[in-house]
Design a protein around this motif. Structure first.
Motif, PDB file in Angstrom:
ATOM      1  N   LEU A  65      -5.373  -8.759  19.703  1.00 21.74           N
ATOM      2  CA  LEU A  65      -5.873  -7.351  19.683  1.00 21.74           C
ATOM      3  C   LEU A  65      -4.683  -6.390  19.076  1.00 21.74           C
ATOM      4  O   LEU A  65      -5.193  -5.440  18.359  1.00 21.74           O
ATOM      5  N   ARG A  66      -3.594  -6.724  19.099  1.00 21.69           N
ATOM      6  CA  ARG A  66      -2.504  -6.314  18.435  1.00 21.69           C
ATOM      7  C   ARG A  66      -2.695  -6.090  16.918  1.00 21.69           C
ATOM      8  O   ARG A  66      -2.414  -5.268  16.232  1.00 21.69           O
ATOM      9  N   GLU A  67      -3.096  -7.308  16.443  1.00 21.54           N
ATOM     10  CA  GLU A  67      -3.389  -7.426  15.089  1.00 21.54           C
ATOM     11  C   GLU A  67      -4.417  -6.341  14.549  1.00 21.54           C
ATOM     12  O   GLU A  67      -4.570  -5.885  13.465  1.00 21.54           O
ATOM     13  N   SER A  68      -5.681  -6.403  15.342  1.00 23.29           N
ATOM     14  CA  SER A  68      -6.643  -5.477  15.107  1.00 23.29           C
ATOM     15  C   SER A  68      -6.072  -3.997  15.079  1.00 23.29           C
ATOM     16  O   SER A  68      -6.563  -3.155  14.282  1.00 23.29           O
ATOM     17  N   ARG A  69      -5.352  -3.529  16.063  1.00 25.43           N
ATOM     18  CA  ARG A  69      -4.645  -2.400  16.101  1.00 25.43           C
ATOM     19  C   ARG A  69      -3.871  -2.131  14.834  1.00 25.43           C
ATOM     20  O   ARG A  69      -4.026  -0.805  14.392  1.00 25.43           O
ATOM     21  N   ARG A  70      -3.241  -3.214  14.389  1.00 30.89           N
ATOM     22  CA  ARG A  70      -2.413  -2.881  13.011  1.00 30.89           C
ATOM     23  C   ARG A  70      -3.455  -2.387  11.874  1.00 30.89           C
ATOM     24  O   ARG A  70      -3.103  -1.861  11.052  1.00 30.89           O
ATOM     25  N   ILE A  71      -4.457  -3.346  11.854  1.00 29.81           N
ATOM     26  CA  ILE A  71      -5.280  -3.124  10.760  1.00 29.81           C
ATOM     27  C   ILE A  71      -5.854  -1.784  10.768  1.00 29.81           C
ATOM     28  O   ILE A  71      -5.811  -0.986   9.867  1.00 29.81           O
ATOM     29  N   ILE A  72      -6.305  -1.272  11.822  1.00 32.66           N
ATOM     30  CA  ILE A  72      -6.793   0.136  12.092  1.00 32.66           C
ATOM     31  C   ILE A  72      -5.782   1.057  11.773  1.00 32.66           C
ATOM     32  O   ILE A  72      -6.316   1.951  10.835  1.00 32.66           O
ATOM     33  N   ASP A  73      -4.706   0.796  12.337  1.00 30.83           N
ATOM     34  CA  ASP A  73      -3.760   1.995  11.880  1.00 30.83           C
ATOM     35  C   ASP A  73      -3.184   1.981  10.358  1.00 30.83           C
ATOM     36  O   ASP A  73      -2.442   2.711   9.892  1.00 30.83           O
ATOM     37  N   SER A  74      -3.408   0.841   9.585  1.00 27.62           N
ATOM     38  CA  SER A  74      -2.844   0.859   8.121  1.00 27.62           C
ATOM     39  C   SER A  74      -3.757   1.667   7.311  1.00 27.62           C
ATOM     40  O   SER A  74      -3.398   1.822   6.124  1.00 27.62           O
ATOM     41  N   PHE A  75      -4.939   2.342   7.989  1.00 24.75           N
ATOM     42  CA  PHE A  75      -5.778   3.202   7.064  1.00 24.75           C
ATOM     43  C   PHE A  75      -5.381   4.604   7.712  1.00 24.75           C
ATOM     44  O   PHE A  75      -5.588   4.879   8.851  1.00 24.75           O
ATOM     45  N   SER A  76      -4.938   5.413   7.032  1.00 25.50           N
ATOM     46  CA  SER A  76      -4.223   6.781   7.466  1.00 25.50           C
ATOM     47  C   SER A  76      -5.258   7.408   8.306  1.00 25.50           C
ATOM     48  O   SER A  76      -4.844   8.261   9.099  1.00 25.50           O
ATOM     49  N   GLU A  77      -6.666   7.550   7.690  1.00 29.45           N
ATOM     50  CA  GLU A  77      -7.612   8.197   8.439  1.00 29.45           C
ATOM     51  C   GLU A  77      -8.019   7.679   9.542  1.00 29.45           C
ATOM     52  O   GLU A  77      -8.858   8.598  10.368  1.00 29.45           O
ATOM     53  N   TYR A  78      -7.695   6.641   9.861  1.00 31.00           N
ATOM     54  CA  TYR A  78      -8.030   5.757  11.113  1.00 31.00           C
ATOM     55  C   TYR A  78      -7.006   5.441  12.089  1.00 31.00           C
ATOM     56  O   TYR A  78      -7.366   4.821  13.356  1.00 31.00           O
ATOM     57  N   LYS A  79      -5.946   5.827  11.674  1.00 33.32           N
ATOM     58  CA  LYS A  79      -4.641   5.819  12.492  1.00 33.32           C
ATOM     59  C   LYS A  79      -4.654   6.387  14.005  1.00 33.32           C
ATOM     60  O   LYS A  79      -5.109   7.329  14.156  1.00 33.32           O
TER      61      LYS A  79
END
Length: 507
Positions: A260-274
């Motif tokens: 789950l944390r890896e999914s969180r990191r992927i989402i947050d790597s997009f500035s518009e989806y952080k």
């Protein structure tokens, strides 16, 4: 072997803990909500636990009778029937449940193929005509507006499809085709009202990193509406099939959380989806409804650990499912069949039912948390906690948690509610009864009696502003405990020491 663990806790302490355990719960397909047993189970869950949202498959399947075609003057025309959806959603709303709307599967008359999944044959192919799919979505939402009001419906999350990264749930697991479905659906929803919230991709843990990254890239590059991200999470590996049942080993909770944390990191790597909301729209230990682990105390204790941590990275996490009226792999042969539910058929609470009931009563201020417990207090300094001890191996491992608390001098009571393999284990009771496949009234009542926590109330006195509280945990125990200041006022002439069984129990 008992492992002693000691913790010094101040009521002024603060701990990181977000309790979203009751935001959403899963359900079997929508058509099942038309059955009395389903309604009775959900009513019981809502009366004692009270989830806020509910999510399940099959909203648009043919057994909901939504989508119809007919020929008139040589032209094929479409008509919609929302009768069954109204019956289901009316019932949900009457119990305080908002739909977390999963849009799927495909009506046969709109489907591009004949591939289906499950005993009840949900069609998992793309629409033959995306314009007609968009029309269906807009007609559905327009009907919701008319029946429930816009201000209500815009509070419902809408999720597009279910696990499209698996070829069983989406033809060929085609990423491009799912992105098209998502885009058409999201835009259709926003045409109805820009305030409607839509999300996806509802993936499970297969090739999930690539799928999530590509999905976010597609939405970003093509300016596709996206209000939240969804995925699923299960805690077991490949199953071993024996007869009607499948057996699996649990993953370490740390490995589950890292996914789950890896999914969180992927989402947050997009500035518009952080910091965008990530909803886990399905989670459980096993992903198969034929694994007996779901009926066990181990499941309850392991799930308690997950509930204490999932709020760190997730906006919600929906337990799959509230009850055993289900049928993905067919109708269960026995009352304890390894299905997902918090309740076995007959509305018999499984141990995990109490895990959620206990988390409901936790207070707003967390003061301590570890891999074994979470401790909270309210503004009146009443303390509530949940502790757990999952042990997958056959060897028993006991814990003894001791809390040193800075309580003000005075009299207190401690209430404990214990769920463990000895005091609240309906699966074992059913096994000892000879595993009857069809319960008579007496057998059902006996199992209901065996499915209740053991409750103890004791009194203790605090001196020198310090107290020690011990919570013993046998293997796979889950314990709720509550500490309250009391001010004893005995009735005139009441002498508990002169009454057998009425004497004060001191901690």
């Amino acid at each position: 072997m008992k492992q002693p663990l000691q913790y010094k806790v101040s009521l002024k302490d603060n701990a990181s803990f977000t309790n979203n355990a009751l935001f959403c719960v899963g359900t079997g397909r929508m058509n099942l909500a038309l059955r009395k047993e389903y309604h009775d189970q959900l009513m019981k869950v809502q009366e004692e636990i009270h989830f806020s949202h509910i999510r399940g498959h099959g909203l648009l399947c043919d057994d909901m009778a939504v989508y119809h075609t007919y020929e008139e003057d040589g032209e094929v025309k479409t008509e919609y029937n929302f009768t069954y959806i109204d019956l289901v959603f009316d019932d949900y709303l009457s119990m305080g449940l908002k739909p977390f709307v999963e849009l799927g599967f495909m009506p046969e008359a709109l489907a591009s193929g004949r591939q289906t999944i499950f005993y009840w044959k949900g069609n998992v192919t793309p629409p033959m005509d995306y314009n007609k799919w968009a029309d269906l979505i807009k007609a559905l939402v327009s009907h919701f507006f008319d029946r429930y009001g816009k201000e209500e419906v815009v509070t419902w999350p809408f999720e597009v499809w279910n696990e499209p990264n698996l070829p069983g749930f989406w033809k060929d697991a085609s990423m491009d085709e799912y992105f098209r479905l998502y885009e058409v659906t999201a835009k259709a929803l926003k045409e109805c009202d820009a305030r409607l919230r839509v999300g996806g991709p509802a993936i499970c843990g297969v090739d999930d990193k690539r799928w999530l990254t590509c999905f976010l890239e597609h939405c970003s590059q093509h300016k596709v509406p996206l209000d939240f991200v969804t995925r699923h999470a299960y805690a077991t590996d490949s199953p071993e099939l024996i007869g009607h049942y499948e057996y699996q080993k649990l993953r370490k909770p740390e490995d589950f959380m890292e996914e789950l944390r890896e999914s969180r990191r992927i989402i947050d790597s997009f500035s518009e989806y952080k910091d965008m909301e990530m909803h886990i729209t399905e989670f459980n230990t096993s992903y198969t409804p034929r694994n007996p682990i779901h009926d066990t105390n181990l499941n309850a204790a392991y799930t308690a650990r997950l509930l204490s941590e999932m709020g760190d990275v997730c906006a919600s996490y929906s337990y799959w499912t509230f009850g055993d009226v289900f049928e993905e792999t067919g109708v269960a042969y026995t009352p304890f069949s390894g299905c997902f539910g918090l309740l076995a058929n007959g509305s018999i609470p499984k141990p995990t039912y109490w895990t959620f009931a206990f988390f409901k009563h936790l207070k707003e201020n967390a003061i301590a948390r570890s891999e074994h417990f979470v401790l909270t207090r309210d503004n009146d300094k009443n303390i509530c906690g949940v502790a757990w001890n999952p042990v997958e191996e056959m060897e028993d491992k006991e814990l003894a948690l001791t809390f040193s608390l800075d309580l003000t001098d005075g009299d207190y009571m401690i209430v404990t509610k214990m769920v463990d393999e000895c005091t609240c284990n309906p699966l074992r009771a059913w096994t000892n009864m000879g595993t009857p496949a069809y319960l008579n009234k007496e057998q059902k009542e006996l199992l209901l009696d065996c499915a209740r926590p053991q409750i103890n109330v004791k009194q203790f006195r605090v001196m020198d502003d310090a107290a020690q509280i011990e919570i013993p945990l046998s293997s796979n125990a889950v314990c709720y405990f509550e500490i309250q200041r009391i001010y004893p006022k005995a009735d005139r002439g009441f002498r508990p020491e002169r009454i057998r069984g009425g004497n004060i129990m001191m901690e």
